[in-house]
Write an enzyme that holds these catalytic residues in place. Structure first.
Site, PDB file in Angstrom:
ATOM      1  N   SER A 142       0.868  -1.189   0.000  1.00 44.12           N
ATOM      2  CA  SER A 142       0.000   0.000   0.000  1.00 44.12           C
ATOM      3  C   SER A 142       0.899   1.231   0.000  1.00 44.12           C
ATOM      4  CB  SER A 142      -0.848  -0.002   1.276  1.00 44.12           C
ATOM      5  OG  SER A 142      -1.459   1.254   1.483  1.00 44.12           O
ATOM      6  N   TYR A 155      -2.213  -0.492  10.411  1.00 46.45           N
ATOM      7  CA  TYR A 155      -2.287  -0.894   8.995  1.00 46.45           C
ATOM      8  C   TYR A 155      -0.972  -0.561   8.292  1.00 46.45           C
ATOM      9  CZ  TYR A 155      -3.870  -1.037   4.136  1.00 46.45           C
ATOM     10  OH  TYR A 155      -3.986  -1.312   2.794  1.00 46.45           O
TER      11      TYR A 155
HETATM   12  P1  NDP Z   1     -11.367  -5.995  -0.674  1.00 45.29           P
HETATM   13  O1  NDP Z   1     -11.948  -5.976   0.687  1.00 45.29           O
HETATM   14  O2  NDP Z   1     -12.265  -5.866  -1.839  1.00 45.29           O
HETATM   15  O3  NDP Z   1     -10.490  -7.291  -0.887  1.00 45.29           O
HETATM   16  C1  NDP Z   1      -9.817  -7.936   0.166  1.00 45.29           C
HETATM   17  C2  NDP Z   1      -9.748  -9.398  -0.174  1.00 45.29           C
HETATM   18  O4  NDP Z   1      -8.976 -10.064   0.823  1.00 45.29           O
HETATM   19  C3  NDP Z   1     -11.110 -10.052  -0.229  1.00 45.29           C
HETATM   20  O5  NDP Z   1     -11.150 -10.923  -1.331  1.00 45.29           O
HETATM   21  C4  NDP Z   1     -11.168 -10.838   1.081  1.00 45.29           C
HETATM   22  O6  NDP Z   1     -11.968 -11.978   0.856  1.00 45.29           O
HETATM   23  C5  NDP Z   1      -9.706 -11.221   1.237  1.00 45.29           C
HETATM   24  N1  NDP Z   1      -9.307 -11.583   2.589  1.00 45.29           N
HETATM   25  C6  NDP Z   1      -9.313 -10.806   3.700  1.00 45.29           C
HETATM   26  N2  NDP Z   1      -8.878 -11.508   4.754  1.00 45.29           N
HETATM   27  C7  NDP Z   1      -8.597 -12.764   4.293  1.00 45.29           C
HETATM   28  C8  NDP Z   1      -8.119 -13.946   4.907  1.00 45.29           C
HETATM   29  N3  NDP Z   1      -7.838 -13.993   6.223  1.00 45.29           N
HETATM   30  N4  NDP Z   1      -7.950 -15.040   4.149  1.00 45.29           N
HETATM   31  C9  NDP Z   1      -8.245 -15.018   2.825  1.00 45.29           C
HETATM   32  N5  NDP Z   1      -8.691 -13.926   2.189  1.00 45.29           N
HETATM   33  C10 NDP Z   1      -8.876 -12.815   2.924  1.00 45.29           C
HETATM   34  O7  NDP Z   1     -10.276  -4.823  -0.678  1.00 45.29           O
HETATM   35  P2  NDP Z   1      -9.129  -4.443  -1.738  1.00 45.29           P
HETATM   36  O8  NDP Z   1      -9.308  -5.167  -2.993  1.00 45.29           O
HETATM   37  O9  NDP Z   1      -9.055  -2.978  -1.737  1.00 45.29           O
HETATM   38  O10 NDP Z   1      -7.818  -4.988  -0.986  1.00 45.29           O
HETATM   39  C11 NDP Z   1      -6.887  -5.860  -1.603  1.00 45.29           C
HETATM   40  C12 NDP Z   1      -5.498  -5.524  -1.083  1.00 45.29           C
HETATM   41  O11 NDP Z   1      -5.141  -4.225  -1.524  1.00 45.29           O
HETATM   42  C13 NDP Z   1      -5.386  -5.517   0.445  1.00 45.29           C
HETATM   43  O12 NDP Z   1      -4.176  -6.108   0.835  1.00 45.29           O
HETATM   44  C14 NDP Z   1      -5.382  -4.034   0.770  1.00 45.29           C
HETATM   45  O13 NDP Z   1      -4.735  -3.764   1.983  1.00 45.29           O
HETATM   46  C15 NDP Z   1      -4.639  -3.496  -0.433  1.00 45.29           C
HETATM   47  N6  NDP Z   1      -4.812  -2.075  -0.653  1.00 45.29           N
HETATM   48  C16 NDP Z   1      -6.043  -1.550  -0.976  1.00 45.29           C
HETATM   49  C17 NDP Z   1      -6.209  -0.200  -1.153  1.00 45.29           C
HETATM   50  C18 NDP Z   1      -7.509   0.423  -1.485  1.00 45.29           C
HETATM   51  O14 NDP Z   1      -7.613   1.678  -1.446  1.00 45.29           O
HETATM   52  N7  NDP Z   1      -8.529  -0.335  -1.849  1.00 45.29           N
HETATM   53  C19 NDP Z   1      -5.056   0.716  -1.016  1.00 45.29           C
HETATM   54  C20 NDP Z   1      -3.821   0.066  -0.709  1.00 45.29           C
HETATM   55  C21 NDP Z   1      -3.721  -1.275  -0.540  1.00 45.29           C
HETATM   56  P3  NDP Z   1     -12.838 -12.763   1.945  1.00 45.29           P
HETATM   57  O15 NDP Z   1     -13.428 -11.743   2.867  1.00 45.29           O
HETATM   58  O16 NDP Z   1     -13.832 -13.468   1.075  1.00 45.29           O
HETATM   59  O17 NDP Z   1     -11.869 -13.691   2.607  1.00 45.29           O
END
Ligand code: NDP
Length: 245
Positions: A142, A155
């Site tokens: 991030s 975070y």
């Molecule tokens: P989402 O919430 O849409 O996606 C997060 C994903 O992670 C989901 O598919 C969720 O699926 C999965 N997940 C969470 N915890 C677990 C776990 N314990 N085991 C398996 N899967 C897990 O958010 P984003 O797409 O935005 O986030 C994706 C990545 O990008 C993250 O690492 C986030 O920190 C990073 N990021 C996002 C930003 C933004 O502005 N959106 C900015 C910077 C970084 P499920 O709940 O079905 O398990």
């Protein structure tokens, strides 16, 4: 093997947001996918969408905080496709809050998901990559790994750890493996503000709606790194909206 076509790519956190967009981007370009997340219904929607468009994908209900979750993901790649070319460690949670709220369960979840989850991926995939003599780790951090903004202390700390672990892994990976850090800025996904304290969630979602970059932009950056010729490593990419300070 260079390019994207034919590569076997496992993605964690593929049930929504950046992970789902990356799956769609890579599937369109002929990658064979193993997609992991906890929510079975949302994961199935992503897999079914790819299959309906003629792509190749398998879904694995798994939790990155558990070692056996990542083993299941890599084993599925080996069983279905006989190899694993790329592991995209993308799963994450942005449950940010001020320290005074003492949301210790959320702190634990961020540490477990971002740090332990990443290491579980290394534990499962590194031996496979070494055996094959090739492989690629793509780790999603991030812009919070570069600058901490309140109330994102925990975070940002866990994403900084992702950045440091990725660089350490890259230095030890040798000439046969590739290691890429992709750091998104504010991206238009459902994860923004999810689980955050109410005031913070409101501010984050408002800003996301105003300036958030499309998740397809992050997907394209990941695809760019994967598509490089053998022997070329894209080590670090930051993708953020121009409006993000
Ligand atoms: P989402 O919430 O849409 O996606 C997060 C994903 O992670 C989901 O598919 C969720 O699926 C999965 N997940 C969470 N915890 C677990 C776990 N314990 N085991 C398996 N899967 C897990 O958010 P984003 O797409 O935005 O986030 C994706 C990545 O990008 C993250 O690492 C986030 O920190 C990073 N990021 C996002 C930003 C933004 O502005 N959106 C900015 C910077 C970084 P499920 O709940 O079905 O398990």
């Amino acid at each position: 093997m260079s390019g994207i076509e034919g590569k076997v790519v496992a993605i964690t956190g593929a049930s929504s947001g950046i992970g789902a967009a990356t799956a769609a981007y890579l599937a369109e370009r002929g990658a064979r996918l193993v997609l992991g997340a906890r929510r079975e219904d949302r994961l199935k929607e992503v897999v079914d969408g790819i299959l309906a468009r003629g792509g190749t994908a398998a879904g694995v209900v798994m939790d990155v905080t558990r070692r056996d979750g990542l083993t299941l993901l890599t084993d599925t790649a080996l069983d279905r496709f006989g190899r694993l070319d790329v592991l995209v460690s993308n799963a994450g949670t942005m449950a940010v809050s001020p320290f005074d709220e003492l949301r210790q369960d959320d702190w634990d979840a961020m540490v477990a998901t971002h740090i332990t989850g990443l290491l579980n991926g290394v534990g499962a995939a590194l031996p496979v990559f070494r055996r094959q003599g090739s492989g690629h780790f793509v780790n999603v951090a991030s812009t919070a790994a570069y600058v901490v903004k309140t109330p994102q202390g925990v975070y940002a700390a866990t994403k900084t750890a992702v950045k440091v672990l990725t660089e350490g892994l890259r230095q030890e990976s040798g000439p046969d493996l590739r290691v890429t850090l992709v750091s998104p800025g504010l991206t238009d996904t459902e994860g923004v503000g999810k689980g955050a304290s109410p005031e913070t969630a409101e501010a984050m979602t408002r800003l996301r709606d105003e300036i958030g970059a499309p998740p397809s932009a992050v997907a394209a950056a990941i695809g760019f790194a994967i598509g490089q010729p053998d022997g070329v490593d894209i080590s670090e990419v930051v993708v953020r909206p121009t409006a993000q300070a």
